[in-house]
Write an enzyme that holds these catalytic residues in place. Structure first.
Site, PDB file in Angstrom:
ATOM      1  N   ASP A  16       0.837  -1.205   0.000  1.00  0.00           N
ATOM      2  CA  ASP A  16       0.000   0.000   0.000  1.00  0.00           C
ATOM      3  C   ASP A  16       0.874   1.258   0.000  1.00  0.00           C
ATOM      4  O   ASP A  16       1.984   1.250   0.547  1.00  0.00           O
ATOM      5  CB  ASP A  16      -0.904  -0.023   1.240  1.00  0.00           C
ATOM      6  CG  ASP A  16      -2.120   0.878   1.062  1.00  0.00           C
ATOM      7  OD1 ASP A  16      -2.318   1.426  -0.044  1.00  0.00           O
ATOM      8  OD2 ASP A  16      -2.869   1.042   2.040  1.00  0.00           O
ATOM      9  N   HIS A  33       2.707   3.274  -9.019  1.00  0.00           N
ATOM     10  CA  HIS A  33       2.559   1.837  -9.302  1.00  0.00           C
ATOM     11  C   HIS A  33       3.779   1.306 -10.059  1.00  0.00           C
ATOM     12  O   HIS A  33       4.239   0.198  -9.819  1.00  0.00           O
ATOM     13  CB  HIS A  33       1.280   1.579 -10.105  1.00  0.00           C
ATOM     14  CG  HIS A  33       0.022   1.946  -9.364  1.00  0.00           C
ATOM     15  ND1 HIS A  33      -0.176   1.597  -8.041  1.00  0.00           N
ATOM     16  CD2 HIS A  33      -1.088   2.625  -9.746  1.00  0.00           C
ATOM     17  CE1 HIS A  33      -1.369   2.057  -7.661  1.00  0.00           C
ATOM     18  NE2 HIS A  33      -1.934   2.683  -8.656  1.00  0.00           N
ATOM     19  N   LEU A 127      11.796 -20.158  -5.549  1.00  0.00           N
ATOM     20  CA  LEU A 127      10.821 -19.295  -4.858  1.00  0.00           C
ATOM     21  C   LEU A 127       9.497 -19.438  -5.587  1.00  0.00           C
ATOM     22  O   LEU A 127       9.466 -19.452  -6.816  1.00  0.00           O
ATOM     23  CB  LEU A 127      11.275 -17.829  -4.927  1.00  0.00           C
ATOM     24  CG  LEU A 127      10.241 -16.778  -4.485  1.00  0.00           C
ATOM     25  CD1 LEU A 127      10.052 -16.802  -2.976  1.00  0.00           C
ATOM     26  CD2 LEU A 127      10.670 -15.377  -4.915  1.00  0.00           C
TER      27      LEU A 127
HETATM   28  C1  FPP Z   1      -1.793   0.171  -3.412  1.00  0.00           C
HETATM   29  O1  FPP Z   1      -1.366   1.509  -3.403  1.00  0.00           O
HETATM   30  C2  FPP Z   1      -1.293  -0.544  -4.578  1.00  0.00           C
HETATM   31  C3  FPP Z   1      -2.060  -1.166  -5.540  1.00  0.00           C
HETATM   32  C4  FPP Z   1      -3.530  -1.217  -5.514  1.00  0.00           C
HETATM   33  C5  FPP Z   1      -1.470  -1.817  -6.722  1.00  0.00           C
HETATM   34  C6  FPP Z   1      -0.255  -2.653  -6.470  1.00  0.00           C
HETATM   35  C7  FPP Z   1       0.511  -2.751  -7.733  1.00  0.00           C
HETATM   36  C8  FPP Z   1       1.852  -2.669  -7.820  1.00  0.00           C
HETATM   37  C9  FPP Z   1       2.763  -2.584  -6.659  1.00  0.00           C
HETATM   38  C10 FPP Z   1       2.486  -2.626  -9.162  1.00  0.00           C
HETATM   39  C11 FPP Z   1       2.480  -3.893  -9.920  1.00  0.00           C
HETATM   40  C12 FPP Z   1       2.905  -5.057  -9.168  1.00  0.00           C
HETATM   41  C13 FPP Z   1       2.829  -6.349  -9.556  1.00  0.00           C
HETATM   42  C14 FPP Z   1       3.192  -7.403  -8.608  1.00  0.00           C
HETATM   43  C15 FPP Z   1       2.377  -6.800 -10.881  1.00  0.00           C
HETATM   44  P1  FPP Z   1      -2.460   2.655  -3.459  1.00  0.00           P
HETATM   45  O2  FPP Z   1      -2.677   3.056  -4.879  1.00  0.00           O
HETATM   46  O3  FPP Z   1      -3.685   2.206  -2.738  1.00  0.00           O
HETATM   47  O4  FPP Z   1      -1.748   3.798  -2.654  1.00  0.00           O
HETATM   48  P2  FPP Z   1      -2.440   4.938  -1.793  1.00  0.00           P
HETATM   49  O5  FPP Z   1      -3.103   4.252  -0.631  1.00  0.00           O
HETATM   50  O6  FPP Z   1      -1.291   5.787  -1.381  1.00  0.00           O
HETATM   51  O7  FPP Z   1      -3.410   5.648  -2.688  1.00  0.00           O
END
Ligand code: FPP
Length: 249
Positions: A16, A33, A127
């Site tokens: 997050d 992201h 892994l």
């Molecule tokens: C949460 O941060 C993150 C996500 C919903 C997406 C996770 C995706 C990645 C880390 C990139 C791709 C990874 C893989 C493994 C393919 P948020 O957007 O909720 O952050 P915020 O709470 O600060 O708004």
């Protein structure tokens, strides 16, 4: 790199804070992201180095469809790109990739790339990287319960005989140990419908660090915290110290 007396076999992560990280840099959310995806690459390498056998990452939840359509589209584009670009490297590193979640609503080509990646890497043992995409813990329990009831009825058994084990064997990741450690970055302290059933005995580690800033030192910090904890699985502390450690998880 530090080695730990008690290394978890299975680490699960709620990644997050990408959006906030981007906001702080005056960048669009998708830049967070993208940086987050680079941190995933580093995390996979760290787990390989440390001998952690299973890593499960929450990439997209069943609730994430509620985000603005543009962000959902950009996230899907990022998954597509990563599946095209990263899988070969994962394979060369001995990583087995598994995707968990409901694939039906995903675009056809993404589903196809997922299947190809799983097929290519299925015999790798260094892994196991599980990516949760359109995953929800309640969805998982529901699909497992449906399968378990189906099997009971097909065998002509009484549904009242349904046991925890009958459901557990149809859950995502039934074939690997349940997570020993859950890490959540970004300051929130909840599980947000992640592995609801599988986290029953897991140690939780919450940090304010945003996912794009979660580096090796941050992981080592989490592992230190884990190594100091005493896992009792419902027993008393004395029983654990006496070595009565046979666990059913
Ligand atoms: C949460 O941060 C993150 C996500 C919903 C997406 C996770 C995706 C990645 C880390 C990139 C791709 C990874 C893989 C493994 C393919 P948020 O957007 O909720 O952050 P915020 O709470 O600060 O708004």
């Amino acid at each position: 790199m530090t080695h730990f007396s008690t290394t978890p076999r299975h680490v699960a992560v709620i990644m997050d804070g990408n959006g906030r990280w981007a906001y702080r840099q005056h960048l669009p959310r998708v830049a967070g992201h993208r940086r987050g995806a680079e941190v995933v690459r580093e995390m996979v390498q760290s787990c390989v180095d440390l001998g952690i056998a299973h890593l499960t990452l929450f990439a997209f939840s069943t609730e994430n469809w509620r985000r603005p359509a543009l962000e959902v589209r950009l996230l899907m584009n990022l998954f597509r790109l990563l599946l095209k670009r990263e899988v070969r490297k994962l394979h060369e590193n001995g990583v087995r990739l598994r995707i968990i979640g409901d694939r039906v609503p995903l675009e056809r080509d993404i589903r196809q790339l997922m299947e190809e990646a799983e097929a290519l890497t299925r015999n790798n043992t260094r892994l196991q990287l599980n990516l949760a995409v359109n995953y929800g813990g309640r969805w998982d329990i529901t699909q497992a319960a449906r399968a378990a009831v189906g099997a009971i009825l097909a065998n002509g058994q009484d549904p009242q005989t349904l046991s925890e084990q009958d459901i557990a064997k149809y859950l995502s990741l039934a074939e690997i140990p349940e997570p020993d450690l859950l890490i959540r970055t970004g300051g929130e302290e909840r599980i947000s419908n992640f592995l609801v059933w599988q986290l029953a005995y897991t140690e939780f580690y919450f940090t304010d660090t945003l996912w794009p800033d979660f580096d090796r030192a941050s992981l080592e910090h989490a592992l230190h915290s884990f190594a100091q904890r005493q896992r009792r699985f419902g027993r008393t502390g004395d029983q654990v110290l006496e070595g009565d450690c046979s666990v059913s998880d």
